[in-house]
Design a protein around this motif. Structure first.
Motif, PDB file in Angstrom:
ATOM      1  N   TYR A  32      -1.869 -11.263 -11.500  1.00 16.80           N
ATOM      2  CA  TYR A  32      -1.030  -9.963 -11.613  1.00 16.80           C
ATOM      3  C   TYR A  32       0.369 -10.198 -11.252  1.00 16.80           C
ATOM      4  CZ  TYR A  32       0.475  -5.813 -10.038  1.00 16.80           C
ATOM      5  OH  TYR A  32       2.100  -4.526  -9.111  1.00 16.80           O
ATOM      6  N   TYR A  33       0.916 -10.402 -10.095  1.00 17.11           N
ATOM      7  CA  TYR A  33       2.118 -11.213  -8.973  1.00 17.11           C
ATOM      8  C   TYR A  33       3.208 -11.822 -10.202  1.00 17.11           C
ATOM      9  CZ  TYR A  33      -0.432  -9.117  -5.999  1.00 17.11           C
ATOM     10  OH  TYR A  33      -0.930  -8.033  -4.579  1.00 17.11           O
ATOM     11  N   ARG A  71       0.833  -1.099  -0.510  1.00 19.09           N
ATOM     12  CA  ARG A  71       0.170  -0.140   0.213  1.00 19.09           C
ATOM     13  C   ARG A  71       0.972   1.173   0.338  1.00 19.09           C
ATOM     14  NH1 ARG A  71      -4.348  -0.969   4.642  1.00 19.09           N
ATOM     15  NH2 ARG A  71      -6.216  -0.123   3.143  1.00 19.09           N
ATOM     16  N   ASN A  72       2.204   1.049   0.213  1.00 22.62           N
ATOM     17  CA  ASN A  72       2.917   2.193   0.132  1.00 22.62           C
ATOM     18  C   ASN A  72       3.287   2.717  -1.514  1.00 22.62           C
ATOM     19  OD1 ASN A  72       5.820   3.094  -0.061  1.00 22.62           O
ATOM     20  ND2 ASN A  72       5.178   3.863   1.423  1.00 22.62           N
ATOM     21  N   HIS A  73       3.629   1.491  -2.411  1.00 27.84           N
ATOM     22  CA  HIS A  73       4.510   1.519  -2.951  1.00 27.84           C
ATOM     23  C   HIS A  73       3.916   2.205  -4.253  1.00 27.84           C
ATOM     24  CE1 HIS A  73       7.400   0.950  -6.655  1.00 27.84           C
ATOM     25  NE2 HIS A  73       7.904   0.542  -5.641  1.00 27.84           N
ATOM     26  N   ALA A  74       4.028   3.620  -5.179  1.00 28.93           N
ATOM     27  CA  ALA A  74       3.492   4.724  -6.746  1.00 28.93           C
ATOM     28  C   ALA A  74       3.226   3.573  -7.319  1.00 28.93           C
ATOM     29  CB  ALA A  74       4.365   5.607  -6.736  1.00 28.93           C
ATOM     30  N   GLU A  75       3.966   2.365  -7.364  1.00 30.84           N
ATOM     31  CA  GLU A  75       3.126   1.664  -9.370  1.00 30.84           C
ATOM     32  C   GLU A  75       2.300   0.262  -8.544  1.00 30.84           C
ATOM     33  OE1 GLU A  75       4.725   2.637 -12.095  1.00 30.84           O
ATOM     34  OE2 GLU A  75       4.625   4.284 -11.098  1.00 30.84           O
ATOM     35  N   TYR A  76       1.947   0.316  -7.233  1.00 28.89           N
ATOM     36  CA  TYR A  76       1.114  -1.256  -7.239  1.00 28.89           C
ATOM     37  C   TYR A  76       0.656  -1.240  -8.039  1.00 28.89           C
ATOM     38  CZ  TYR A  76      -1.037  -4.451  -5.356  1.00 28.89           C
ATOM     39  OH  TYR A  76      -2.196  -5.895  -4.710  1.00 28.89           O
ATOM     40  N   GLY A  77      -0.633  -2.263  -8.763  1.00 32.88           N
ATOM     41  CA  GLY A  77      -1.223  -2.440  -9.588  1.00 32.88           C
ATOM     42  C   GLY A  77      -1.036  -2.654 -10.709  1.00 32.88           C
ATOM     43  N   ARG A  78       0.669  -1.833 -11.385  1.00 30.23           N
ATOM     44  CA  ARG A  78       0.879  -1.369 -12.967  1.00 30.23           C
ATOM     45  C   ARG A  78       2.400  -2.719 -12.650  1.00 30.23           C
ATOM     46  NH1 ARG A  78      -0.612   4.025 -12.321  1.00 30.23           N
ATOM     47  NH2 ARG A  78       1.417   5.072 -10.615  1.00 30.23           N
ATOM     48  N   ASN A  81      -3.185   7.820  -2.834  1.00 33.97           N
ATOM     49  CA  ASN A  81      -4.718   7.464  -2.311  1.00 33.97           C
ATOM     50  C   ASN A  81      -6.008   7.075  -3.104  1.00 33.97           C
ATOM     51  OD1 ASN A  81      -3.286   7.878   0.216  1.00 33.97           O
ATOM     52  ND2 ASN A  81      -3.578  10.267   0.166  1.00 33.97           N
ATOM     53  N   GLU A  82      -6.205   6.082  -3.161  1.00 35.33           N
ATOM     54  CA  GLU A  82      -7.273   5.449  -4.029  1.00 35.33           C
ATOM     55  C   GLU A  82      -7.123   3.736  -4.228  1.00 35.33           C
ATOM     56  OE1 GLU A  82      -5.480   6.910  -8.227  1.00 35.33           O
ATOM     57  OE2 GLU A  82      -4.074   4.975  -8.184  1.00 35.33           O
ATOM     58  N   ASN A  83      -7.994   3.129  -4.640  1.00 36.41           N
ATOM     59  CA  ASN A  83      -8.135   2.130  -4.738  1.00 36.41           C
ATOM     60  C   ASN A  83      -8.112   1.645  -5.721  1.00 36.41           C
ATOM     61  OD1 ASN A  83      -9.510   0.183  -4.315  1.00 36.41           O
ATOM     62  ND2 ASN A  83     -11.533   0.963  -4.072  1.00 36.41           N
ATOM     63  N   ARG A  84      -7.144   0.708  -5.386  1.00 36.52           N
ATOM     64  CA  ARG A  84      -6.665  -0.347  -6.770  1.00 36.52           C
ATOM     65  C   ARG A  84      -6.145  -1.830  -6.682  1.00 36.52           C
ATOM     66  NH1 ARG A  84      -0.271   3.279  -6.951  1.00 36.52           N
ATOM     67  NH2 ARG A  84      -1.461   4.912  -7.453  1.00 36.52           N
ATOM     68  N   LYS A  85      -7.480  -2.525  -7.807  1.00 29.12           N
ATOM     69  CA  LYS A  85      -7.592  -3.813  -7.672  1.00 29.12           C
ATOM     70  C   LYS A  85      -6.621  -5.001  -8.380  1.00 29.12           C
ATOM     71  CE  LYS A  85     -11.413  -4.295  -5.338  1.00 29.12           C
ATOM     72  NZ  LYS A  85     -12.512  -3.049  -5.116  1.00 29.12           N
ATOM     73  N   ILE A  86      -6.743  -5.433  -8.194  1.00 24.73           N
ATOM     74  CA  ILE A  86      -5.863  -6.897  -9.251  1.00 24.73           C
ATOM     75  C   ILE A  86      -6.284  -7.624  -9.291  1.00 24.73           C
ATOM     76  CG2 ILE A  86      -3.436  -5.026  -8.928  1.00 24.73           C
ATOM     77  CD1 ILE A  86      -3.871  -8.267  -6.543  1.00 24.73           C
TER      78      ILE A  86
END
Ligand code: FUL
Length: 701
Positions: free
Chosen positions: A208-209, A151-158, A198-203
């Motif tokens: 994804y991983y 939940r910290n990483h700016a690129e989470y979800g990408r 600060n948003e909702n990111r769904k994977i």
């Protein structure tokens, strides 16, 4: 052909026949465990340690926007953790190297959100390294929890974050010596800080991983480590966070059907008899309500009876037990947790002290009886590599342990030889009592290990009957014990209409009590059922084991006037149908006023008649998800519900961190009605909540 010749031909025939059968008996019944799964299975009991950013923010799930500055243990000593785990009889430690908030306990090159930017050791520390070394020093296994969700990483979800995740894994797999387990959590994707977005990111958790890549990194660098995930690949989640495996527990699952997010939690608990993969269960549970340390849970460390149940319902049901110990803000395991861990160790050592089956006479109902390779004796020879088998196609079969004299026991431990698969589907055990067989227990699966607890039985022999099995059962070990009674101080409670109940977890112990303030012993009243608690009374109670002559610790509980005629007559907001819970004498139930209202909020109670009051007690809700704990109060009394006098006001000091019962005294005053006003609460829920409200009358201490 002379007789000798003929004999040897017959001998050869039997030898050949035996070899053939041996071959077939030993035919595996798949799916089968890998060597790394077999090694792991023998660890049975090991520690989880949740210690990370959440420890310092007093949270369970950080959002990711925390600052590394906040991570600052003052007395961190990983050798203390390791010594405690070792003394508790645990075989390893798994640390939360990174939880969902993304903070890394090692100075990862992939992110600034780690110990390297914290005040701890001026940013020079590497907690993962310290712990790995300490585990090595004390010969404990070492494992890591790496949260895929960050939940910290700016690129989470990408795409970019997945590379970061793989690199973090690579760092952990290559710098910290051999690992026994790598732990991946099922919680994934959702709201978070994400570099300030600060948003909702769904994977999509399944794709994804790039799990194939993840597993290949682990296999490459740590070929002996088992991988934990909701459905494996090596070990599965047991489907709950209570540490309880199903009574039926197959080490197999139909992997394609159960996965993170499939919602099939119950199935994870039981496994599937026709599973496609060998993925045994690991039962994870925390010794406190939370996974992380919260000072407000210092008094909620699990009791010995609870921990003992967890052990028997995990290790005793073909699962391993991963017991979490939250390390506190100092960086140490809290004394309350250590005390309970040691109590559990002591009790387990006591329960499994003297194996009554060791090297005793064993016979089997079927043919393979005298064949040394599959002999019944193999079940009591202390060698896990040898096993009894009744022979090919022999499913219904039994094995008798002859004690040679009457023996008293209450535990039965049995293990299958799992390298050739888990087979047994149902079995019973019986005891030979005065020449007659009595059924003791009837169960389904065995697997790596099954431990049954039952009432003491005196029998001269014990019979294990296999009723159904996938193929010839292979039983490698049997142990029988006489576990001493569980002696803990009785729980004392009173119902709303004044009936006092005393309870102990072990039915074989007696309870003695007094109502006159003296110390109870065998000469005191023996508890047989509800005690009349119509008047204020002090109950002192002990449990006593007639077999060993030992007493438990003493329990003392003061009861004031019973609440038989009490009524809540008003509450300024909240569910009026629920408000009775504040005077129901049950501290586990609670009530709250409506959220987001203005404080103060208040409740008024009618005691039924006048009493001379000199104080009150406020028991805050113990619910993990409660809100509205009162911190500042006003307490008023009245004789007629119209004219009110203020008896006390003030603050419940430290109630946020230590939400235990609060006792407030005041000048004696006669009253029939009481009013508790919550002026402020420990949070900003805009509500007040109450677990239980009581009064102190002049006759009571
Ligand atoms: C859960 C996590 O979300 C908890 O925070 C904790 O780490 C537990 C062991 O697993 O699913």
């Amino acid at each position: 052909m002379n007789i000798l010749h003929r004999m040897s031909l017959i001998g050869y025939f039997f030898l050949f026949f035996n070899l053939l059968q041996a071959q077939e008996i030993a035919d595996p019944v798949g799916p089968l465990p890998s060597q790394r799964q077999l090694n792991w299975q023998e660890m049975e009991y090991y520690a989880f340690i949740h210690f990370n950013m959440n420890t310092f923010t007093n949270r369970e799930w950080g959002e990711g926007g925390e600052s590394p500055e906040q991570f600052n243990p003052t007395e961190l000593d990983v050798r203390q953790w390791v010594k405690v785990a070792k003394e508790a009889g645990m075989k390893g430690i798994i640390i939360t190297a990174k939880h969902h908030d993304g903070f890394c306990l090692w100075p990862s090159e992939t992110t600034e959100h780690s110990v390297k930017n914290s005040p701890w050791k001026n940013g020079e520390g590497d907690l993962v390294k310290e712990l790995a070394k300490a585990c090595e020093e004390f010969d404990l296994g070492f494992g890591v929890y790496l949260s895929p969700w960050d939940r910290n990483h700016a690129e989470y979800g990408r795409e970019e974050y997945v590379k970061v995740f793989h690199r973090q894994l690579e760092e952990l797999m290559t710098n910290y010596g051999p690992l026994f387990e790598v732990w991946f959590d099922g919680a994934n994707g959702g709201t978070g800080y994400y570099g300030g977005a600060n948003e909702n990111r769904k994977i999509d958790h399944r794709s994804y991983y790039q799990w194939d890549k993840v597993y290949s990194i682990i296999r490459k660098h740590q070929p002996d480590a088992v991988i934990f995930g909701d459905n494996g690949p090596d070990i599965r989640w047991i489907g709950n966070e209570e540490g309880v495996a199903g009574k039926t527990n197959w080490s197999l699952i139909r992997k394609a059907e159960v996965y993170a997010g499939s919602g099939k939690h119950k199935e994870l608990q039981y496994g599937h008899a026709d599973g496609t993969h060998w993925v045994p269960g690991e039962a994870d549970v925390s010794i406190r309500p939370g996974w992380y340390y919260h000072p407000q849970e210092d008094h909620l460390v699990k009791s010995l009876p609870h921990l003992l149940d967890i052990y028997y319902e995990s290790v005793g049901r073909n699962a391993s037990l991963l017991l979490n110990i939250p390390v506190d803000r100092r960086g140490l395991i809290h004394g309350n947790d250590i005390k309970q861990l040691m109590k559990l160790r002591e009790k387990l050592d006591e329960d499994f002290k003297n194996n009554l089956a060791q090297n005793i006479e064993v016979s089997a109902s079927k043919l393979r009886n005298n064949d040394s390779k599959f002999s019944a004796k193999n079940t009591v020879d202390g060698n896990k590599e040898t096993y009894w088998s009744p022979g090919k196609n022999e499913i219904k079969s039994s094995l008798t342990l002859d004690f040679g004299k009457d023996v008293v026991f209450n535990r039965f431990l049995v293990q299958e030889y799992i390298p050739l698969g888990q087979r047994v589907k149902s079995f019973t055990i019986e005891g030979l009592v005065n020449g007659e067989w009595h059924e003791i227990d009837r169960q389904t699966t065995i697997g790596y290990k099954r431990i049954l607890r039952f009432d003491l039985i005196k029998a001269s022999a014990l019979r294990l009957n296999i009723l159904d099995s996938k193929a010839s059962p292979l039983i490698s070990n049997i142990e029988v014990y006489n576990a001493p009674a569980l002696l803990v101080a009785p729980e004392v409670s009173r119902s709303k209409n004044g009936v006092i109940t005393l309870q102990v977890p072990d039915e074989n112990v007696h309870i003695y009590y007094t109502l006159d303030g003296t110390e109870p012993n065998q000469d005191s009243y023996r508890y047989k059922g509800g005690i009349d608690g119509e008047e204020p009374v002090t109950v002192k109670a002990v449990a006593y084991d007639p077999l060993s002559g030992r007493y438990s610790e003493l329990r003392t509980v003061n009861f004031d006037i019973p609440k038989t005629n009490w009524k809540v007559i008003s509450a300024t907001s909240g569910d009026t149908k629920e408000v009775f819970k504040i005077i129901d004498e049950d501290k586990s139930t609670w009530w709250a006023s409506t959220k987001n209202e203005e404080l103060p909020q208040e409740v008024v109670i009618d005691l039924g008649r006048d009493y001379l009051l000199k104080g009150f007690t406020y028991h805050p809700s113990q619910d993990r998800w409660s809100f509205g704990t009162i911190s500042d109060y006003i307490f008023k009394v009245s004789k007629d519900n119209q004219n009110w006098d203020q008896a006390a006001s003030g603050e419940f000091g430290n109630i946020r961190n230590n939400p235990i019962e609060q006792k407030v005294g005041f000048e004696p005053v006669e009253a029939r009605y009481i009013k508790l006003k919550g002026v402020r609460s420990t949070d900003n829920s805009g509500a007040i909540s109450i677990g239980e409200l009581s009064v102190i009358t002049v006759n009571q201490k």
